[in-house]
Design a protein around this motif. Sequence first.
Motif, PDB file in Angstrom:
ATOM      1  N   ALA A   1      -1.508  -6.191  12.451  1.00  0.00           N
ATOM      2  CA  ALA A   1      -0.068  -5.748  12.448  1.00  0.00           C
ATOM      3  C   ALA A   1       0.147  -5.057  13.786  1.00  0.00           C
ATOM      4  CB  ALA A   1       0.510  -5.072  11.299  1.00  0.00           C
ATOM      5  N   ASN A   2      -0.829  -4.269  14.115  1.00  0.00           N
ATOM      6  CA  ASN A   2      -0.369  -3.213  15.272  1.00  0.00           C
ATOM      7  C   ASN A   2      -0.682  -4.163  16.721  1.00  0.00           C
ATOM      8  OD1 ASN A   2       0.042  -0.729  14.748  1.00  0.00           O
ATOM      9  ND2 ASN A   2      -2.014   0.031  14.492  1.00  0.00           N
TER      10      ASN A   2
ATOM     11  N   ILE B   1       4.688  -7.951   5.562  1.00  0.00           N
ATOM     12  CA  ILE B   1       5.665  -7.060   5.078  1.00  0.00           C
ATOM     13  C   ILE B   1       5.752  -5.739   5.537  1.00  0.00           C
ATOM     14  CG2 ILE B   1       6.298  -5.801   2.861  1.00  0.00           C
ATOM     15  CD1 ILE B   1       5.385  -8.439   1.525  1.00  0.00           C
ATOM     16  N   ALA B   2       4.535  -5.281   6.409  1.00  0.00           N
ATOM     17  CA  ALA B   2       4.578  -4.094   6.862  1.00  0.00           C
ATOM     18  C   ALA B   2       5.399  -3.868   8.133  1.00  0.00           C
ATOM     19  CB  ALA B   2       2.936  -3.594   7.126  1.00  0.00           C
ATOM     20  N   VAL B   3       5.493  -5.087   9.009  1.00  0.00           N
ATOM     21  CA  VAL B   3       6.373  -4.748   9.990  1.00  0.00           C
ATOM     22  C   VAL B   3       7.845  -5.447   9.840  1.00  0.00           C
ATOM     23  CG1 VAL B   3       4.313  -4.645  11.512  1.00  0.00           C
ATOM     24  CG2 VAL B   3       5.400  -6.754  10.950  1.00  0.00           C
ATOM     25  N   ALA B   4       8.463  -5.354  10.910  1.00  0.00           N
ATOM     26  CA  ALA B   4       9.997  -6.156  10.632  1.00  0.00           C
ATOM     27  C   ALA B   4       9.742  -7.684  10.986  1.00  0.00           C
ATOM     28  CB  ALA B   4      10.865  -5.653  11.663  1.00  0.00           C
TER      29      ALA B   4
ATOM     30  N   ASN C   1       0.611  -9.200   3.519  1.00  0.00           N
ATOM     31  CA  ASN C   1       1.077  -7.584   3.390  1.00  0.00           C
ATOM     32  C   ASN C   1       1.423  -7.135   4.881  1.00  0.00           C
ATOM     33  OD1 ASN C   1       1.003  -6.976   0.472  1.00  0.00           O
ATOM     34  ND2 ASN C   1      -1.310  -7.411   0.523  1.00  0.00           N
TER      35      ASN C   1
ATOM     36  N   ALA D   1      -4.162  -2.118   0.260  1.00  0.00           N
ATOM     37  CA  ALA D   1      -2.960  -2.987  -0.060  1.00  0.00           C
ATOM     38  C   ALA D   1      -3.453  -4.514  -0.692  1.00  0.00           C
ATOM     39  CB  ALA D   1      -1.924  -3.264   0.802  1.00  0.00           C
TER      40      ALA D   1
ATOM     41  N   ARG E   1      -4.525  -3.710   9.347  1.00  0.00           N
ATOM     42  CA  ARG E   1      -3.642  -3.003  10.033  1.00  0.00           C
ATOM     43  C   ARG E   1      -3.863  -3.496  11.564  1.00  0.00           C
ATOM     44  NH1 ARG E   1      -3.737   1.759   6.547  1.00  0.00           N
ATOM     45  NH2 ARG E   1      -2.367   1.178   5.016  1.00  0.00           N
TER      46      ARG E   1
END
Lengths: 290, 415
Positions: free
Chosen positions: B246-247, B274-277, B271, B56, B243
């Motif tokens: 985010a995780n 954006i990939a999580v709430a 990015n 991304a 990631r």
Amino acid sequence: MDLELILMQLFSGLALGAILVMVALGLTIVFGMLGIVNFAHGALFMVGAYAGLWVAAQTGSFWWALIVAPLAVGVLGMLIERFLIRPLYGRTPDDPLLLTFGLGYVLVEAVRITFGTDGIPFSAPDALQGVVDLGVGYFPIYRLFVMGVVAVILLLLWVALEKTRFGLIVRAGARDPLIMKVLGVDVSRLWLLVFGLGVGLTALGGVLAAPMRNVSPEMGTLVLAEAFVVTVIGGMGSLLGAVVAGLLVGVAVSMTALFAPEMATIVMFGLMALILLVRPQGLFGRPAGA
Amino acid sequence: MTKRTDHPLSSVSRRTVLAGLGAAGVGLIASPALVRAQAETIRIGFPTPLTGPFGAEAKDQVKSAELAVKLVNDKGGIAGRKVELLVRDDKLNAGEAATRTLELIEKDKVHAVVGALSSAVQLAVNEVTRARGVIYVSISQSDTINEVKDFSKYTFHEALNPRMTTAAVARATFKKGSKVALLGADYAYGHEMIRGFKRAAGELGAEIVGEILHPFGAADYSTLMPRIRALKPDILAICNFGRDQANSIKQANDFGMKKQMQIVVPVLLHNQRIAVAPDVFEGIIGGANYYWALESTIPSAKTFNDAYKAAYGSLPTDYGAYGFTGVSALLLAMAKAGGTDTDKVVEALQDLKYDVAKGPQYFRKCDHQSVQSVLVLKSKAKADMKSEQDLFDIVENVPGSEQMLRSCGELGFPT
């Protein structure tokens, strides 16, 4: 280090173990009953998560996603069995292995093309968000819910395979398909159902994992490795083995996290190497040739 | 060109001969038209991990880099020459990146290279460009690349480095006596960021209560949470990328960690947010090289955003902006140098003062690190977001200064 932390760590390990059991179930069923090493397992797990995402977006409900997505992906699994794997029965085990390996790549690319390469948010339903106090520490409600679902699934599977006529036929078919044919059982229909069941369970694992890990096309890669470790430790094809091995690996990873968290992944594979040396058929597997 | 055909054909493979003949042919056709040689396209190689976990961010880099090229071409190019960007997928793999870079230099005859999105890959590209004497503008965070052993007079570092980002984030969040726990990915990026936070904590009088490493690319962080909680930190600094960020933040949030501690990150990734709430990242503080809302105070950011919006219909991202600022700096220097002569362009880059998207920037003499502002951002609650793109509050915009960087002496350069 106090007792509370160790107890909490033990519990986290069991919870992680439950997730690992869920992740490995589909792989172990398909191998145990059909003798197929399904390398598309990780990709189907990911497809399950995306299917869940799609259903949740259409219906606005996580619960529909939890039911509909595994069924839909299970049907996809049946199509895969019918049109791709069935022509390969009777050949060497390498053929279905290579086929599923390639299929894994195709599925990942297809999802990349359809949904894009970026991660997509997926939240647990409001009712399952938040933490509860377990007395020794806080734990997310959603993870407790996953443990519950895994327990229910295992119970249903056990009843279906051990206590019903269907289960008897499936187990007999796994042992000696030729005799079953002679006895007038439609073995190919049986295998279609078993493969669909395995893939459906894998997809359910994907939907359950989606609110904990993020949904992305590559989310299945690690899952494939985890599922293999659990399956090999438990014994290829053994349901009980997968459960014991999953919990064992979860606790091993969790306890390692207390002392050397960067070793968590290595411990998983180390445990597998150890088991392979001492008991090559796995904890509950049948020795080769028996 | 003609020299090649003079060679005897023995001991040369058929393929080489054919290639040589082909080249000679092209040479013959082109030689009468010297004017055309003058107008040869300027080619810039751009290796970046289009596939893989940073895909991304890589795609945003390409879009921004292509925009920089387009803007220059729209104005007639550089000294009458058109500019072309040659994008290659390095697959986030050092070997692949080295091969692609070598190909870009040998086969495509690029005049300069910009790109890479991981410190290890970037070092591999740097090895190749240094050996070939080709200009390279690096656009990924790394502390080691600043050190004298990896120095190349042809390489310029457009990205921030871990030292700068951790210092800015720590200054905005650490207080004297703060208890800080560190969680980092077990590879170069995590290690460098952890080192940066530790150093900043020492300077600010904060206490490091624990340091936990996790395997790169881990999917589950649940087993780390009880231990982090037992450390009772005021601040949890999570040092990982893509990631993993985010995780790990998502799971820390699931475990209710944010109620007990402030989570900070060295780089708050656009990015990944954006990939999580929104509620997952809500309240998290981290550094950044660029955020579109800079446009309210910085005119060049407004110009960049508008051009980007006109081209793609969306707003640029943090890592994307590196593609724009990196390529723009290079093209400005080429314009100054009047072409692609390597030594002249290097000289122009050394003297360059530029402001293309985020305020004034320049490359420090000794290590060629771009001295630039560092943003400190705070992720917004959903209720406070005015639009889908309204992700962060700008807590601080720390102006660029050499004080943020390790001194030239510290890096091993003669002073």
